[in-house]
Scaffold this motif. Structure first.
Motif, short mmCIF file in Angstrom:
data_model
loop_
_atom_site.label_atom_id
_atom_site.label_comp_id
_atom_site.label_asym_id
_atom_site.label_seq_id
_atom_site.Cartn_x
_atom_site.Cartn_y
_atom_site.Cartn_z
N UNK A 20 0.69 12.84 -22.20
CA UNK A 20 2.07 13.53 -22.09
C UNK A 20 1.51 15.02 -21.78
N UNK A 21 2.51 15.71 -20.91
CA UNK A 21 1.99 17.12 -20.81
C UNK A 21 1.98 18.23 -21.94
N UNK A 22 0.67 18.27 -22.36
CA UNK A 22 0.57 19.07 -23.60
C UNK A 22 0.95 20.47 -23.46
N UNK A 23 1.22 21.28 -22.36
CA UNK A 23 1.68 22.68 -22.81
C UNK A 23 3.24 22.55 -23.07
N UNK A 24 3.94 21.56 -22.27
CA UNK A 24 5.35 21.33 -22.68
C UNK A 24 5.60 21.00 -24.07
N UNK A 29 7.10 22.36 -29.91
CA UNK A 29 6.71 22.55 -31.24
C UNK A 29 6.93 23.83 -31.79
N UNK A 30 6.24 24.93 -30.93
CA UNK A 30 6.24 25.99 -31.47
C UNK A 30 7.77 26.74 -31.66
N UNK A 317 8.96 32.15 -24.89
CA UNK A 317 8.60 31.09 -25.07
C UNK A 317 9.75 29.91 -24.51
N UNK A 318 10.86 30.38 -24.52
CA UNK A 318 12.14 29.49 -24.10
C UNK A 318 11.92 29.42 -22.44
N UNK A 319 11.71 30.82 -22.09
CA UNK A 319 11.62 31.13 -20.39
C UNK A 319 10.22 30.15 -19.78
N UNK A 320 9.12 30.20 -20.67
CA UNK A 320 7.91 29.14 -20.42
C UNK A 320 8.36 27.72 -20.56
N UNK A 321 8.77 27.35 -21.55
CA UNK A 321 9.40 25.76 -21.75
C UNK A 321 10.27 25.54 -20.51
N UNK A 324 8.25 25.43 -17.28
CA UNK A 324 7.29 24.18 -17.27
C UNK A 324 8.05 22.95 -17.00
N UNK A 325 9.27 22.92 -17.53
CA UNK A 325 10.02 21.73 -17.30
C UNK A 325 10.28 21.39 -15.65
#
Length: 403
Positions: A20-24, A29-30, A317-321, A324-325
Motif C-alpha cells: 500500500x502507499x505508506x505516505x497516504x 492514521x495521524x 495534514x489534511x492538505x497533504x492527504x 497525495x490522493x
C-alpha cells in the motif's frame, strides 16, 4: 498425505498483493489519532454533565471502538481487488436509493431535519443514508465512465426530425450525460427533501469531479454549474429552512440565545485560542457553552486548545492527504482506479472545506462533520472504508522503473 500443489497466482492477484502507499496510510492514521484525542478532550465535559451518562469517557470509548472497527475494515478493503467493485456499483446505487427513500418514510427527525434511520432498520447508531449514497455515486460513476469511449457515437436516422435532433445531441455529448444527470438529480431531490443541503452539495461535487476527470467537455460544467447555482439560490431564498440559516449566517447575533448561539460560541472559541492555544484539555467553551462540541464544531475546540499553530498543522495534514490522493489518482494502474480515487479524495476535500467554512462562519451552517474528528461511529467507519479503497488502488500502481 501428499500436499496439493499450490495454485499459481493470476496477474490480478499478484498486483492486488502489492504494498500500500505508506505516505497516504501514515497521514490517515495521524489524522485519525489526533481526531480521537480531540474527541476525548471535546466530549469529556459534555458526558460528565449529562445526567443520562455516568461515564465522562462515554463518547471517547464509543469513538475509539468504531475507529478500531474502521481501521480493520480499511485494511480488509485495502487487500480487496478494487476491480471487483465494478460489478457492485449498480447494487450499491440501488441500495443507496432505497435507503434514501426509507429515511423520508420512517427516518428520525432532529433539529428540523429527517436524515437518520432508526436502529431497527439499520445496525449502528446515527446512520445517515447520505453516507452510503456518496460512496454509491463514486462507484457507479467510476465504473461506467472508466469504459467511456468519446469517439463512439450512435447512428440515428437523419431522415426524421427526431433523429436529426438526437444525432446533434449525441454529437455534442448531451445524451452521454443523461444517465449521470438523472442519478444526480434523483439523489439530490431526495436529500433536499430531508433537508440535507451540505450532503446535496457533496453529491454534486463528487459527480462533477469524476465527470471532469473522465474527460467530459468543459462547457457542460459551465452550463451545469450555472444551473445548479441558480437552483441553490432559488432553494435558499424560497425555502424557510434555508432562508433562516442565511439570515443567521449574515448576523448570528439577531438570535444570540437561539439558532445563532452555536455560531457565536464557535467564534468565541476560535478567537480565545490565540497563537498557541489554551492547552490540550483546557478549553472553556466546551463546558456547556458550545453545544455538542464533539460533533460538527469540534474544530473550534481544536483552535481554542491548540491555537492557530495547532489548527494550521491539522489543516496541513489534511492538505497533504488530499494532494497525495490526487497524486495516486494520476499514477493509478487504470482509469477505473483513477476515477475511484478522484471521487473519494474530492469528497474528503470538499467535506473538510465545508466544515471549516461553517465553523468560521464563512458559509451558513449546513450540519457537516469534519472527517476523522467529529463524533459519529458510522461516518468514521465509512470514511476509513473509503481510505481503504484508495489504498487498494495504490497496491496496483506500477513500480517506477530503475534507472
Amino acid at each position: 498425505m501428499a500436499r496439493k500443489p499450490r495454485r499459481d497466482l493470476t496477474v490480478a492477484e499478484q498486483l492486488a498483493r502489492g504494498p500500500v502507499d505508506l505516505p497516504f496510510l501514515m497521514l490517515t492514521m495521524m489524522l485519525l489519532g489526533i481526531g480521537l484525542v480531540m474527541v476525548l478532550s471535546a466530549s469529556y465535559a459534555t458526558a460528565y454533565y449529562n445526567s443520562k451518562i455516568d461515564n465522562p469517557m462515554f463518547y471517547f470509548m464509543r469513538q475509539i471502538m468504531f475507529a478500531a472497527l474502521g481501521v480493520c475494515a480499511m485494511f480488509l478493503v485495502s487487500k480487496f481487488n478494487y476491480q471487483r467493485l465494478r460489478g457492485l456499483s449498480i447494487i450499491a446505487l440501488g441500495l443507496a436509493l432505497i435507503l434514501l427513500v426509507l429515511v423520508l418514510l420512517v427516518g428520525t427527525v432532529r433539529s428540523g431535519a429527517q436524515r437518520w434511520l432508526p436502529l431497527f432498520i439499520v445496525a449502528g447508531p446515527d446512520f445517515q443514508p447520505s453516507e452510503a449514497a456518496k460512496l454509491a455515486v463514486i462507484l457507479f460513476f467510476s465504473a461506467r465512465l472508466s469504459r467511456r469511449n468519446p469517439d463512439k457515437h450512435r447512428k440515428w436516422n437523419k431522415r426524421t426530425t427526431l433523429g436529426r435532433i438526437l444525432q446533434k445531441l449525441d454529437d455534442i455529448g448531451f445524451l452521454e450525460l443523461v444517465p449521470y444527470g438523472m442519478v444526480l438529480l434523483i439523489i439530490a431531490a431526495l436529500m433536499i427533501k430531508e433537508p440535507h443541503m451540505s450532503g446535496t452539495i457533496l453529491i454534486l461535487a463528487i459527480g462533477a469531479s469524476i465527470l471532469f476527470a473522465a474527460g467530459i467537455k468543459l462547457y457542460w460544467f459551465i452550463l451545469g454549474g450555472g444551473t445548479m447555482a441558480a437552483a441553490l439560490i432559488f432553494i435558499i431564498t424560497k425555502t424557510e429552512y434555508m432562508a433562516t440559516r442565511v439570515a443567521l449566517w449574515k448576523d448570528p447575533w439577531i438570535d444570540p440565545r437561539g439558532d445563532g448561539y452555536q455560531t457565536i460560541q464557535s467564534l468565541y472559541a476560535i478567537g480565545s485560542g490565540g497563537l498557541l492555544g489554551l492547552g490540550l484539555g483546557k478549553s472553556r467553551q466546551k463546558f456547556l457553552y458550545l453545544p455538542e462540541p464533539e460533533n460538527d464544531f469540534i474544530f473550534s475546540i481544536v483552535c481554542e486548545e491548540l491555537g492557530y499553530i495547532g489548527a494550521a498543522i491539522v489543516l496541513i495534514l489534511f492538505a497533504l492527504l488530499i494532494l497525495r490522493g490526487y497524486w495516486l489518482a494520476i499514477h493509478a494502474r487504470d482509469r477505473f482506479g483513477a476515477l475511484l480515487i478522484v471521487g473519494v479524495t474530492t469528497l474528503l476535500a470538499v467535506q473538510v472545506f465545508l466544515n471549516i467554512a461553517v465553523v468560521t462562519n464563512l458559509i451558513p451552517v449546513t450540519g457537516i462533520s469534519l472527517p476523522f474528528f467529529s463524533y459519529g461511529g458510522t461516518a468514521l467507519v465509512m470514511q476509513l472504508v473509503e481510505m481503504g479503497i484508495i489504498l487498494s488502488v495504490s497496491r496496483q500502481i506500477p513500480a517506477p522503473k530503475a534507472g
